[in-house]
Design a protein around this motif. Structure first.
Motif, mmCIF file in Angstrom:
data_model
loop_
_atom_site.group_PDB
_atom_site.id
_atom_site.type_symbol
_atom_site.label_atom_id
_atom_site.label_comp_id
_atom_site.label_asym_id
_atom_site.label_seq_id
_atom_site.Cartn_x
_atom_site.Cartn_y
_atom_site.Cartn_z
ATOM 1 N N ARG A 1 -3.616 5.973 -1.488
ATOM 2 C CA ARG A 1 -4.550 7.026 -1.099
ATOM 3 C C ARG A 1 -3.813 8.333 -0.835
ATOM 4 O O ARG A 1 -2.765 8.335 -0.176
ATOM 5 C CB ARG A 1 -5.307 6.617 0.168
ATOM 6 C CG ARG A 1 -6.238 5.448 0.006
ATOM 7 C CD ARG A 1 -6.616 4.861 1.365
ATOM 8 N NE ARG A 1 -7.007 5.887 2.333
ATOM 9 C CZ ARG A 1 -7.015 5.679 3.649
ATOM 10 N NH1 ARG A 1 -6.652 4.512 4.153
ATOM 11 N NH2 ARG A 1 -7.383 6.656 4.466
ATOM 12 N N PRO B 1 -7.281 2.164 -6.877
ATOM 13 C CA PRO B 1 -7.032 3.420 -6.153
ATOM 14 C C PRO B 1 -7.000 3.236 -4.640
ATOM 15 O O PRO B 1 -6.410 4.057 -3.933
ATOM 16 C CB PRO B 1 -8.192 4.327 -6.578
ATOM 17 C CG PRO B 1 -9.232 3.408 -7.139
ATOM 18 C CD PRO B 1 -8.488 2.246 -7.716
ATOM 19 N N GLY B 2 -7.603 2.178 -4.118
ATOM 20 C CA GLY B 2 -7.532 1.918 -2.697
ATOM 21 C C GLY B 2 -6.150 1.529 -2.220
ATOM 22 O O GLY B 2 -5.855 1.597 -1.013
ATOM 23 N N ARG B 3 -5.283 1.165 -3.145
ATOM 24 C CA ARG B 3 -3.912 0.786 -2.797
ATOM 25 C C ARG B 3 -3.021 1.997 -2.556
ATOM 26 O O ARG B 3 -1.999 1.884 -1.882
ATOM 27 C CB ARG B 3 -3.327 -0.086 -3.917
ATOM 28 C CG ARG B 3 -1.974 -0.687 -3.623
ATOM 29 C CD ARG B 3 -1.493 -1.538 -4.771
ATOM 30 N NE ARG B 3 -0.076 -1.865 -4.640
ATOM 31 C CZ ARG B 3 0.685 -2.327 -5.637
ATOM 32 N NH1 ARG B 3 0.147 -2.533 -6.848
ATOM 33 N NH2 ARG B 3 1.971 -2.572 -5.439
ATOM 34 N N TRP C 1 -4.338 5.952 8.125
ATOM 35 C CA TRP C 1 -4.207 4.708 7.351
ATOM 36 C C TRP C 1 -3.978 3.560 8.320
ATOM 37 O O TRP C 1 -3.100 3.653 9.198
ATOM 38 C CB TRP C 1 -3.026 4.797 6.369
ATOM 39 C CG TRP C 1 -2.861 3.530 5.574
ATOM 40 C CD1 TRP C 1 -3.377 3.266 4.347
ATOM 41 C CD2 TRP C 1 -2.139 2.347 5.952
ATOM 42 N NE1 TRP C 1 -3.026 1.998 3.932
ATOM 43 C CE2 TRP C 1 -2.265 1.413 4.912
ATOM 44 C CE3 TRP C 1 -1.393 1.993 7.080
ATOM 45 C CZ2 TRP C 1 -1.671 0.138 4.951
ATOM 46 C CZ3 TRP C 1 -0.814 0.730 7.139
ATOM 47 C CH2 TRP C 1 -0.954 -0.175 6.087
ATOM 48 N N SER D 1 0.850 -1.190 0.000
ATOM 49 C CA SER D 1 0.000 0.000 0.000
ATOM 50 C C SER D 1 0.880 1.232 0.000
ATOM 51 O O SER D 1 2.071 1.172 0.345
ATOM 52 C CB SER D 1 -0.916 0.027 1.238
ATOM 53 O OG SER D 1 -1.780 -1.075 1.268
ATOM 54 N N LEU E 1 -3.766 11.293 1.391
ATOM 55 C CA LEU E 1 -4.339 11.585 2.695
ATOM 56 C C LEU E 1 -4.538 13.082 2.902
ATOM 57 O O LEU E 1 -3.776 13.909 2.397
ATOM 58 C CB LEU E 1 -3.445 11.040 3.811
ATOM 59 C CG LEU E 1 -3.240 9.527 3.881
ATOM 60 C CD1 LEU E 1 -2.452 9.171 5.137
ATOM 61 C CD2 LEU E 1 -4.561 8.770 3.838
ATOM 62 N N GLU F 1 -6.242 12.349 8.646
ATOM 63 C CA GLU F 1 -6.732 11.086 8.103
ATOM 64 C C GLU F 1 -5.761 9.964 8.490
ATOM 65 O O GLU F 1 -4.545 10.131 8.496
ATOM 66 C CB GLU F 1 -6.881 11.181 6.594
ATOM 67 C CG GLU F 1 -7.659 10.022 5.987
ATOM 68 C CD GLU F 1 -8.015 10.252 4.524
ATOM 69 O OE1 GLU F 1 -8.720 9.390 3.959
ATOM 70 O OE2 GLU F 1 -7.605 11.290 3.957
ATOM 71 N N PRO G 1 -4.139 15.075 -5.866
ATOM 72 C CA PRO G 1 -4.978 13.874 -5.831
ATOM 73 C C PRO G 1 -5.685 13.597 -7.154
ATOM 74 O O PRO G 1 -5.926 12.432 -7.506
ATOM 75 C CB PRO G 1 -5.984 14.168 -4.708
ATOM 76 C CG PRO G 1 -5.974 15.642 -4.546
ATOM 77 C CD PRO G 1 -4.581 16.081 -4.883
ATOM 78 N N ALA H 1 -5.165 10.095 -9.201
ATOM 79 C CA ALA H 1 -6.243 9.225 -9.677
ATOM 80 C C ALA H 1 -6.046 8.862 -11.150
ATOM 81 O O ALA H 1 -6.241 7.696 -11.551
ATOM 82 C CB ALA H 1 -7.588 9.912 -9.465
ATOM 83 N N VAL I 1 0.580 5.780 0.711
ATOM 84 C CA VAL I 1 -0.187 6.989 0.990
ATOM 85 C C VAL I 1 0.574 8.172 0.396
ATOM 86 O O VAL I 1 1.810 8.216 0.409
ATOM 87 C CB VAL I 1 -0.425 7.195 2.498
ATOM 88 C CG1 VAL I 1 -1.322 6.099 3.049
ATOM 89 C CG2 VAL I 1 0.881 7.259 3.272
#
Length: 352
Positions: free
Chosen positions: A342, A338-340, A350, A304, A344, A348, A324, A328, A306
């Motif tokens: 993020r 995209p969940g891999r 993780w 992952s 932040l 926020e 961001p 994307a 961030v």
């Protein structure tokens, strides 16, 4: 004053934050921060990354400052998140405080990276980049801090006022690249700092080891100290997994990321900068853009990632929400969930 002139002044103040006065540094034969042996990345006065670009000239700096294209940022960009972290975490938890400041809770240790709680990231009290959102963790809500990792000495990463507050509170173990101890202790001589060279490591106990690795960047705090203190990225190895903290870096040829994967294995989490990247002709060697960061994720093989270093201090030309959005697009082009990866916002969290 015309908007163009205001933009030039704001951009010039941001250059100061990144040690930009060093772009026009005069010749200097002595390093005030570090007096060590010549190596493959230190010439006796200045540090360098072999094979990578070093200094921009004053004409290039002027071309950027007068070239236009600086987006307007809002005066306030509040985050919808605010964290009150637990005292300890046995596994892995990360909170973005703001910009490049993160709280890494790993293996029952609390580690702050590049802590900045000041209102401005600047050598000037009344000028320079100002926060457009408050820190995502109130200073009073911090858990006991065991260690602080400093990646380099630019003002948006090395905030001596915050370090003094932390030292007065919990006496954390402070790790920094070579020469940065002198920078910190010039502000507060009581603060103890352990310095590392690229390839060196420090044992934090309970199976945690911190390694300092190369980055494609530079350093400066004043008029003629460019590249006189070292910079770097960190790898935190622990039973809860490996975390890669890139700090500020350009992508280069990607060797710094592939090397981390070869030496330490694919990280469980990579903290990668995705902001302060326009214009590319000027920033490309020192700051990744989101597409570079996606490629770095692939090179690292990280489980992952961030995205940090965006949306708090305006340093360069891009709009506040462009990082961001570009991330994307880059993830879609690379067919990565995209969940891999993020981007932040301050406050926020993780968690795996």
């Amino acid at each position: 004053m015309h908007r163009r002139n205001l933009g030039i002044l704001a951009s010039a103040a941001a250059v100061l934050t990144m040690g930009g006065v060093g772009y026009a540094a005069v010749a200097r034969r002595r390093n005030p921060y570090y007096d060590g042996p010549v190596s493959d990345h230190f010439d006796g006065v200045r540090f360098f990354r072999p094979g990578m670009p070093t200094d921009r000239g004053p004409m290039e700096l002027l071309r950027w400052q007068l070239g236009g294209g600086r987006a307007d940022w809002p005066s306030a960009y509040p985050s919808p998140f605010q964290d009150r972290p637990p005292q300890r975490v046995e596994g892995l938890r990360l909170t973005l405080v703001g910009h490049a400041t993160v709280l890494l809770q790993i293996g029952a240790r609390n580690i702050l990276v590049d802590p900045v709680w000041s209102e401005r990231a600047s050598p000037l009290r009344l000028a320079g980049p100002r926060r457009v959102n408050p820190p995502g963790i109130d200073f009073a809500d911090l858990p006991p801090i065991d260690a602080v990792l400093i990646t380099h000495n630019h003002y948006d990463h090395l905030d001596t006022a915050t370090l003094s507050r932390l030292w007065a509170g919990s006496r954390p173990r402070i790790l920094a690249p070579l020469g940065n101890d002198v920078v910190i202790q010039a502000h507060d001589e009581d603060v103890e700092v352990q310095t590392l060279d690229w390839g060196q490591s420090a044992d934090l106990g309970s199976g945690l080891t911190v390694h300092l690795e190369p980055a494609n960047h530079w350093s400066a705090r004043g008029v003629n100290d460019r590249r006189m203190a070292l910079w770097g990225s960190y790898v935190v190895a622990s039973p809860a997994g490996t975390v890669y903290l890139a700090g500020d870096t350009g992508y280069g040829d990607g060797d710094i990321f592939r090397s981390v994967r070869e030496r330490f294995g694919p990280p469980r989490l990579a903290v990668l900068p995705i902001g302060a990247y326009e214009p590319r002709w000027f920033m490309g060697a020192q700051h990744m853009n989101p597409a570079d960061a996606v490629q770095a994720l692939a090179d690292l093989g990280a489980e992952s990632a961030v995205g940090v270093h965006w949306g708090t201090f305006q340093l360069t030309n891009e709009a506040i929400e462009q990082p961001p959005q570009d991330l994307a697009l880059a993830l879609e082009a690379a067919a990565i969930d995209p969940g891999r990866f993020r981007a932040l916002r301050p406050g926020e969290v993780w968690e795996p």
